[in-house]
Design a protein around this motif. Sequence first.
Motif, PDB file in Angstrom:
ATOM      1  N   THR A 160       0.836  -1.213   0.000  1.00 30.84           N
ATOM      2  CA  THR A 160       0.000   0.000   0.000  1.00 30.84           C
ATOM      3  C   THR A 160       0.868   1.259   0.000  1.00 30.84           C
ATOM      4  OG1 THR A 160      -1.463  -1.255   1.483  1.00 30.84           O
ATOM      5  CG2 THR A 160      -1.987   1.076   1.152  1.00 30.84           C
TER       6      THR A 160
ATOM      7  N   ARG B 112       2.992  -4.331   4.800  1.00 33.14           N
ATOM      8  CA  ARG B 112       3.641  -5.067   5.893  1.00 33.14           C
ATOM      9  C   ARG B 112       4.243  -4.165   6.961  1.00 33.14           C
ATOM     10  NH1 ARG B 112       9.036  -4.950   5.855  1.00 33.14           N
ATOM     11  NH2 ARG B 112       9.347  -6.781   7.151  1.00 33.14           N
TER      12      ARG B 112
ATOM     13  N   GLY C 143      -0.401  -6.914   6.787  1.00 27.62           N
ATOM     14  CA  GLY C 143      -0.029  -8.324   6.702  1.00 27.62           C
ATOM     15  C   GLY C 143       1.050  -8.561   5.671  1.00 27.62           C
TER      16      GLY C 143
END
Length: 213
Positions: A89, A110, A135
């Motif tokens: 992202t 992450r 994640g």
Amino acid sequence: MKDTTRHQGKRRQLVQILKDKGITNSLVLKAIGKIPRHFFMDSSFEHHAYQDKAFPIAADQTISQPYTVAFQSELLEIEKGHNVLEIGTGSGYQTAVLCELGGKVYSIERQQELYKKTKLFLTKLGYRPRYLSFGDGYKGLPEYAPFDSIIVTAGAPYVPKPLLAQLKIGGKLVIPVGDDPQIMHRYIRTSATSFEKKEYGEFRFVPLLEDKN
Ligand code: SAH
């Protein structure tokens, strides 16, 4: 945060630069012409926001070069309502482009610091991705699969199997593979067990790292 006429003018020039470099998808160009990239960057780099370059963001990461964002977005061939998964992202700029293209957007980051910051920021700007996940992108998001498109925005040492497995038939995975530089790849899933692979030249990304941080 202000989007002045000066910013808008520079953005139009950036769109022209991308056209000159070969980007033709009018929806991709429109999205880049609309999104205030300077909002996604540190104020110290704001003056450079409309150069066709990558810049540092938090947590030692980068906001991708506009040409790279445009090139990957074009390869995805997103249609309104498509399920789109982004790995990395980061600043949320590519996420915003995917939202502008009409995708139902899922994105994984992450780095917790970036995940939290970008989640708040995208909401503030009015973007509504379906789900932002903290994640490990190597695993994809099996609970929301299958996807029409998956885009990886960090350099992958290899193609993670879960990402191929989470594509619809006809779905596309756009992923830079290899060490510095990476080679852009597009995989199209042609059946349950087969994929068509094509390469699209050299790009440079920060590395796709295992596990969250
Ligand atoms: N799309 C972003 C690009 C950011 S750089 C933008 O336009 O700003 C790549 C991002 O991928 C970084 O934020 C990095 O933390 C993240 N990343 C690296 N490995 C990852 C992984 N395994 N899973 C999810 N995100 C990862």
